[in-house]
Enzyme design. Structure first.
Site, mmCIF file in Angstrom:
data_model
loop_
_atom_site.group_PDB
_atom_site.id
_atom_site.type_symbol
_atom_site.label_atom_id
_atom_site.label_comp_id
_atom_site.label_asym_id
_atom_site.label_seq_id
_atom_site.Cartn_x
_atom_site.Cartn_y
_atom_site.Cartn_z
ATOM 1 N N HIS A 1 0.835 -1.201 0.000
ATOM 2 C CA HIS A 1 0.000 0.000 0.000
ATOM 3 C C HIS A 1 0.871 1.252 0.000
ATOM 4 O O HIS A 1 2.085 1.218 0.250
ATOM 5 C CB HIS A 1 -0.953 0.027 1.203
ATOM 6 N N CYS B 1 3.233 -4.543 6.883
ATOM 7 C CA CYS B 1 2.905 -4.344 5.468
ATOM 8 C C CYS B 1 4.141 -3.868 4.707
ATOM 9 O O CYS B 1 5.144 -3.461 5.298
ATOM 10 C CB CYS B 1 1.786 -3.316 5.321
#
Length: 478
Positions: A437, A453
């Protein structure tokens, strides 16, 4: 003494009269035996034959007094009875009074008929001559039918003043509406044939051979009624909406409603319907232009696959190439097809297959180098620095696949969560709650910064988001 007469006879015979002659004997002829009389025999035979004839005739004749619809058929054979009934009905006269001007028609003129065979069979079954108990029965009724077309023709000829002609429905192409429009029919008037039939039936049943009636009028339908014109207009307008030259389901050369209508001729068929015909010469003018719209080169297909070749997404659909085939006869065939109501003409074409280009895509993340690599057909098409998980919240290593996409969302924003970051863009999940992301809160890419992440600059995250597919393979390693 010798008898003088004897002597004289002896002399005449030249005999010796002195010698007496021996007597002569002869049998008289037998009288014929009297002949036996056969008069009684012949009289008996004649009487017997007559008696047999009477019995036989009683077996095939109708009883006296038998009548059907007032027509006496006693002592007649069934066949003669049928003829008698039919003839009586044919000869029955109907006089149309009043405005009809005392027009006269017969049952035969009206096409009148009864089921004489069935009625006579029923009468014979119940009233044969040999059954004297069935003699002189009551007359049975008869249902009279009339051929409406025959009757109308005869009545119009005899009393034309009682008829007004109907107006047929029509069809025309409305250039403003680009559609066929029906003009309704208008009914005419004429003699009520059913009322006439009922009067004839009553007269026939009562034994009358002549009946006078004041005619009643009834509507006379047009040969081409409104509903036929409207249904034909619907059919034609469906044709106009689909008219064209097709390859499969593709209308490669559309034909406008105005042009298609100019090809068609719609006229009454004479059988209560409309007939459709098409001008092959007019169609033929467009045939030479078809190839320009039909012919095309094949278009290569482009697909995204994984390392095993499984297609993850079709980037560009493949399109077969094609070349128009033989065009001789197209105009005549299409004209014949239009006459049947089908305006979708399938063109003859020869197709060529398209090639397919496969893009095998995968992602590799080197945690040691803090770099993400985008591979396509084993070649790196792009690489850039990322920030993976910190030591206490590491990004897990292993082989994974992208399984979900979210364009923007909040992360960690729930009670008890160690952090809350809102509006995280371009999220692509590959392992549980770990995802690729964009990150707007730091610019320290190339170093671990996340809670597990793999984050990157927002523009880079958008490019990766658009490049990935569900099922894209991901390899995370140190």
């Amino acid at each position: 003494m010798t008898d003088l007469a004897t002597e004289e006879r002896a002399d005449e015979a030249g005999r010796d009269i002195g010698v007496p002659e021996e007597p002569a004997y002869a049998w008289a002829p037998a009288e014929p035996r009297p002949r036996k009389s056969r008069k009684g025999l012949w009289i008996g035979l004649t009487a017997g034959i007559a008696a047999i004839a009477v019995v036989a005739s009683s077996l095939i004749l109708l009883a006296p007094g038998t009548a059907v619809a007032g027509v006496g058929i006693g002592f007649l054979t069934p066949g003669a009875a049928v003829d008698t009934i039919r003839q009586r009905l044919a000869d029955t006269t109907v006089v149309i009074t009043g405005e009809g001007g005392d027009a006269v028609v017969t049952g035969a003129d009206l096409g009148a008929s009864v089921d004489a065979e069935a009625m006579v069979q029923a009468a014979y079954a119940e009233h044969p001559l040999w059954n004297v108990t069935s003699w002189f029965p009551e007359s049975t009724a008869a249902a009279v039918t009339i051929d409406e077309q025959t009757a109308t023709s005869a009545l119009r000829a005899e009393a034309p003043q009682l008829y007004t002609d109907p107006v047929d429905a029509t069809l025309a192409f409305d250039e403003t509406a680009n559609a066929y429009v029906a003009q309704p029919a208008e009914p005419g008037t004429g003699i009520d044939v059913e009322a006439l039939r009922a009067a004839l039936e009553d007269a026939f049943a009562s034994g009358q051979t002549r009946v006078e009636i004041a005619p009643s009028t009834a509507p006379v339908d047009a040969e081409l009624p409104t509903y036929v014109a409207e249904s034909t207009a619907d059919r034609l307008n469906t044709m106009l909406a689909t008219a064209g030259f097709y390859v499969g389901d593709e209308r490669v050369v559309p034909v406008s409603p105005a042009v298609a209508a100019s090809w068609l001729e719609v006229s009454p068929s004479g059988e209560g319907t409309f007939e459709i015909a098409a001008d092959a010469a007019a169609i033929g003018k467009i045939v030479p232009t078809l190839a320009a719209s039909v012919d095309r080169d094949p278009v290569k297909a482009v697909v995204v696959t994984d390392s095993s070749g499984e297609v993850l997404r079709e980037v560009t659909p493949g399109v077969s190439g094609r070349v128009l085939g033989e065009t001789n006869g197209i105009a005549d065939e299409f004209a014949a097809q239009l006459a049947t109501g089908d305006a979708r003409y399938q063109l003859p074409v020869k197709e060529t297959d398209f090639a397919t280009t496969a893009l095998e895509r995968r992602v590799e993340v080197d945690l040691g180098a803090q770099t993400l690599y985008m591979f396509e057909n084993d070649a790196v098409v792009r690489s850039f620095p990322i920030s993976s998980g910190l030591a206490e919240t590491p990004t897990q290593q292993g082989h994974f696949r992208v399984f979900a996409f979210v364009p923007i969302q909040d992360m960690g924003c729930f009670p008890g969560a160690p952090y809350c970051t809102a509006d995280i863009p371009w999220v692509a999940y590959f392992n549980g709650d770990q995802a690729f992301h964009g990150a707007y809160w730091h610019n320290n890419f190339g170093n671990p910064m996340s809670h597990g992440c793999v984050n990157m600059p927002i523009p880079t995250a958008k490019a990766l988001y658009d490049w990935l597919e569900v099922g894209t393979e991901v390899w995370i390693h140190a």
